[in-house]
Design an enzyme around this catalytic site. Sequence first.
Site, PDB file in Angstrom:
ATOM      1  N   ASN A 161       0.851  -1.198   0.000  1.00  0.00           N
ATOM      2  CA  ASN A 161       0.000   0.000   0.000  1.00  0.00           C
ATOM      3  C   ASN A 161       0.881   1.239   0.000  1.00  0.00           C
ATOM      4  O   ASN A 161       1.820   1.344   0.796  1.00  0.00           O
ATOM      5  CB  ASN A 161      -0.889   0.056   1.250  1.00  0.00           C
ATOM      6  CG  ASN A 161      -1.924   1.156   1.145  1.00  0.00           C
ATOM      7  OD1 ASN A 161      -2.738   1.160   0.216  1.00  0.00           O
ATOM      8  ND2 ASN A 161      -1.880   2.111   2.058  1.00  0.00           N
ATOM      9  N   GLU A 162       0.585   2.156  -0.884  1.00  0.00           N
ATOM     10  CA  GLU A 162       1.340   3.419  -0.945  1.00  0.00           C
ATOM     11  C   GLU A 162       2.810   3.179  -0.624  1.00  0.00           C
ATOM     12  O   GLU A 162       3.353   3.727   0.353  1.00  0.00           O
ATOM     13  CB  GLU A 162       0.740   4.454   0.005  1.00  0.00           C
ATOM     14  CG  GLU A 162      -0.579   4.994  -0.473  1.00  0.00           C
ATOM     15  CD  GLU A 162      -1.029   6.243   0.292  1.00  0.00           C
ATOM     16  OE1 GLU A 162      -0.523   6.493   1.391  1.00  0.00           O
ATOM     17  OE2 GLU A 162      -1.885   6.963  -0.235  1.00  0.00           O
ATOM     18  N   GLU A 319      -7.759   5.970  -3.864  1.00  0.00           N
ATOM     19  CA  GLU A 319      -8.170   6.617  -2.608  1.00  0.00           C
ATOM     20  C   GLU A 319      -8.277   8.118  -2.813  1.00  0.00           C
ATOM     21  O   GLU A 319      -7.446   8.715  -3.492  1.00  0.00           O
ATOM     22  CB  GLU A 319      -7.095   6.451  -1.517  1.00  0.00           C
ATOM     23  CG  GLU A 319      -6.927   5.100  -0.920  1.00  0.00           C
ATOM     24  CD  GLU A 319      -5.819   5.124   0.125  1.00  0.00           C
ATOM     25  OE1 GLU A 319      -5.596   6.180   0.758  1.00  0.00           O
ATOM     26  OE2 GLU A 319      -5.158   4.098   0.292  1.00  0.00           O
ATOM     27  N   TRP A 327      -4.700  14.314   8.946  1.00  0.00           N
ATOM     28  CA  TRP A 327      -3.251  14.481   9.073  1.00  0.00           C
ATOM     29  C   TRP A 327      -2.756  15.861   8.672  1.00  0.00           C
ATOM     30  O   TRP A 327      -1.558  16.080   8.568  1.00  0.00           O
ATOM     31  CB  TRP A 327      -2.514  13.390   8.285  1.00  0.00           C
ATOM     32  CG  TRP A 327      -3.096  13.103   6.926  1.00  0.00           C
ATOM     33  CD1 TRP A 327      -3.979  12.115   6.621  1.00  0.00           C
ATOM     34  CD2 TRP A 327      -2.858  13.808   5.700  1.00  0.00           C
ATOM     35  NE1 TRP A 327      -4.309  12.153   5.285  1.00  0.00           N
ATOM     36  CE2 TRP A 327      -3.631  13.182   4.690  1.00  0.00           C
ATOM     37  CE3 TRP A 327      -2.071  14.909   5.357  1.00  0.00           C
ATOM     38  CZ2 TRP A 327      -3.633  13.617   3.367  1.00  0.00           C
ATOM     39  CZ3 TRP A 327      -2.076  15.341   4.030  1.00  0.00           C
ATOM     40  CH2 TRP A 327      -2.852  14.690   3.065  1.00  0.00           C
ATOM     41  N   GLU A 367      -6.714   7.059  12.641  1.00  0.00           N
ATOM     42  CA  GLU A 367      -7.463   7.705  11.563  1.00  0.00           C
ATOM     43  C   GLU A 367      -8.948   7.832  11.872  1.00  0.00           C
ATOM     44  O   GLU A 367      -9.762   7.971  10.958  1.00  0.00           O
ATOM     45  CB  GLU A 367      -7.202   6.970  10.251  1.00  0.00           C
ATOM     46  CG  GLU A 367      -5.729   7.095   9.875  1.00  0.00           C
ATOM     47  CD  GLU A 367      -5.362   6.473   8.545  1.00  0.00           C
ATOM     48  OE1 GLU A 367      -5.915   5.423   8.218  1.00  0.00           O
ATOM     49  OE2 GLU A 367      -4.515   7.054   7.853  1.00  0.00           O
TER      50      GLU A 367
HETATM   51  C1  GLA Z   1      -3.232   6.956   2.666  1.00  0.00           C
HETATM   52  C2  GLA Z   1      -3.293   5.505   3.082  1.00  0.00           C
HETATM   53  C3  GLA Z   1      -4.553   5.149   3.811  1.00  0.00           C
HETATM   54  C4  GLA Z   1      -4.933   6.228   4.774  1.00  0.00           C
HETATM   55  C5  GLA Z   1      -5.059   7.531   4.033  1.00  0.00           C
HETATM   56  C6  GLA Z   1      -5.502   8.678   4.928  1.00  0.00           C
HETATM   57  O1  GLA Z   1      -3.766   7.220   1.463  1.00  0.00           O
HETATM   58  O2  GLA Z   1      -3.109   4.624   2.016  1.00  0.00           O
HETATM   59  O3  GLA Z   1      -4.340   3.919   4.477  1.00  0.00           O
HETATM   60  O4  GLA Z   1      -3.936   6.340   5.733  1.00  0.00           O
HETATM   61  O5  GLA Z   1      -3.802   7.883   3.520  1.00  0.00           O
HETATM   62  O6  GLA Z   1      -5.613   9.892   4.210  1.00  0.00           O
END
Ligand code: GLA
Length: 683
Positions: A161-162, A319, A327, A367
């Site tokens: 992920n990311e 997303e 954040w 979150e």
């Molecule tokens: C990223 C992450 C998510 C979440 C979002 C919050 O995009 O991939 O898991 O933390 O940020 O904005």
Amino acid sequence: MSRTHAYNQPRGPDGSARRYLAYGADYNPEQWSREVWAEDVRLMREAGVNIVNLGIFSWARIQTGPNTWDFTWLDEVMDLLHDNGITVDLATATASPPAWLTTAHPEILPVTHTGETLWPGARQHWRPTSPVFREHALRLAEAMAERYGNHPALVAWHVSNELGCHNIYDYSEDAATAFRGWLRHRYGTLDALNHAWGTAFWSQHYTDWEQILPPRLAASHANPTQQLDFKRFSSDALLEYFRAEREILRRLTPHVPVTTNFMVMGHITGMNYAEWAHEVDFVSNDHYVHPGPQRLDELSFSANLTSGLARGRPWYLMEHSTSAVNWQPVNVPKAPGELSRDSLLHVAHGADAVCYFQWRQSAAGAEKYHSAMVPHAGADSRVFREVTELGRVLGEDLAEVAGTERRRSRTAIIIDWESRWAVERDSLPRSGLDHHQEALDWYSAFLDLGVRADVVPSDAPLEGYDTVIAPMLNVLPQDVADHLTAYVNGGGHLVTTYFSGVVDQNDHVHPGGSPGPLRELLGIRVEEFAPLLDGASLALDDGSVATLWSDDLAVIDPSVTVLASYASGHLSGQPAITRRSAPGGGSATYVSTHLNRKDLTALSKKLLETFGVHSELPEDLRERVELTVRAGESAEYWFLTNRTEESVSLAGLAGEPLTGLSKTGEHTLPARGTVVLRVPSGS
Ligand code: GLA
């Protein structure tokens, strides 16, 4: 078979290859009870959700110990989703290692440049180059592929992920070893490395590969080429990790496309997505808006660049947020209409999926104040009503847009990751330089003129563009300079700016003054950089105000036209903006300073008039409305996005409204609204 840039969309909810606009979110059922799961799928259907991104942070719940696994809950969720017609973009679940793993193997934890360990307790606490992490993560990816590879709900793999969100720069011993390997591969010999890094300076000469380290905290400025190479290496190391997971998935489930979510947005610079984009089966992006005057322009710019990375083909918005994030210093909610307007602006730029973080707002954890499709307030809320209406728009009104490509603009703005990295470093003529911001400012100026521009990576083909803006192209290897020169000599109009063409790929200064290999083409030569102090400004003789930077430049070709000169300071009377016409009808323009929005818009207007590039919008809509076009086989889809807080009359615009307008009534684009018109091709 090469998969480069294949657009391999996941199967639709009905199992067919039919194109559709996907709609959904990250789904984290492990945070909730089974009763909530039942309500989730009911509400998903109500909202028109047809895809979820599942299992992203589930490692600890799937692999409960080195040799103990619990797939039962995930089996149940997969079946439940499938039974309700919802497809799954399934994560390999490797994003955040479980406590049992980090306790047994603390050597997988990343280390900062000051030597501090990033301990578990948050997420993504792993070294991209750790062989131990890789062994465990790949085992999990394999187990996931074996378990779910043939599940009917599965339509795509979501690697990790990311990648690089928190762990892009790791300075550990593993990183040092891998960095040396990467350098050996790049340079072959220590002599070549010593030359490239300019180690004759400050007694930095290396006599053994083992002496080389990542740029850890040092007594003064670390070697600039070492810093640049470490950025290249760090991007490559994570990409290499992505490939390792991808190869397992391709071997076990060749029928399932593989993606990973990029973070193309202003403040994220670490991953060179121009290279990464070649490695995924379809491009996915995450985007979050930043408050401020360029909020919407930055969204558009990032979506546009994502389309550029996808070479104009449809891509996935994996997303974004329905409302506030958690954040930023102050997390402002979206005003009514913004949820839909923001989402549709991504669709306008080629997204074939609209997904959010996350489906249901968390009750606990870091979150819990981040918005979601189902907020804490529940389904009886404005957010959920707007979510449901957007689901209808995507599923019904705009269904035919799915699969269409972005229509190319006549103008391109180039983003170059290496220049971005080079100017965000220390020991420059000035700090505070921002390649991305400079490009965004040009983009805003074009939007203010109602002119569409494509944002493209620096390796994109330029054929077909009348005008190319290459702002702050600091790192300019000879082959890129040749490419730009050929473009101008072929009739193209190039505009470049201050601090361009300064160094080569080794970060060595081009001798003779910048813009190095573009001097002849531009017909100018910079003798000395003259950056301005924060708050200082210079006047130009066309009335513009120059900030941030100025150049003491000389015209070296008598055919050059001076478009504006400095009118104050010690450069008074010297050229500030120049243009040289090339024999084939093209031209090369140099802008030696930073202009504010109004002045940059005025300059862009003059330049575009000279280049023969015009807005496709009626005069009264320019500035207030962004036009983006997706092109189908028999029709074009004109996305009109209101950039203002007031309604805008669209009277005079032809086309059949698909959404955003009553099909018969007045053509008024509401404040914070979007209208999509179907316009027959060729009209
Ligand atoms: C990223 C992450 C998510 C979440 C979002 C919050 O995009 O991939 O898991 O933390 O940020 O904005």
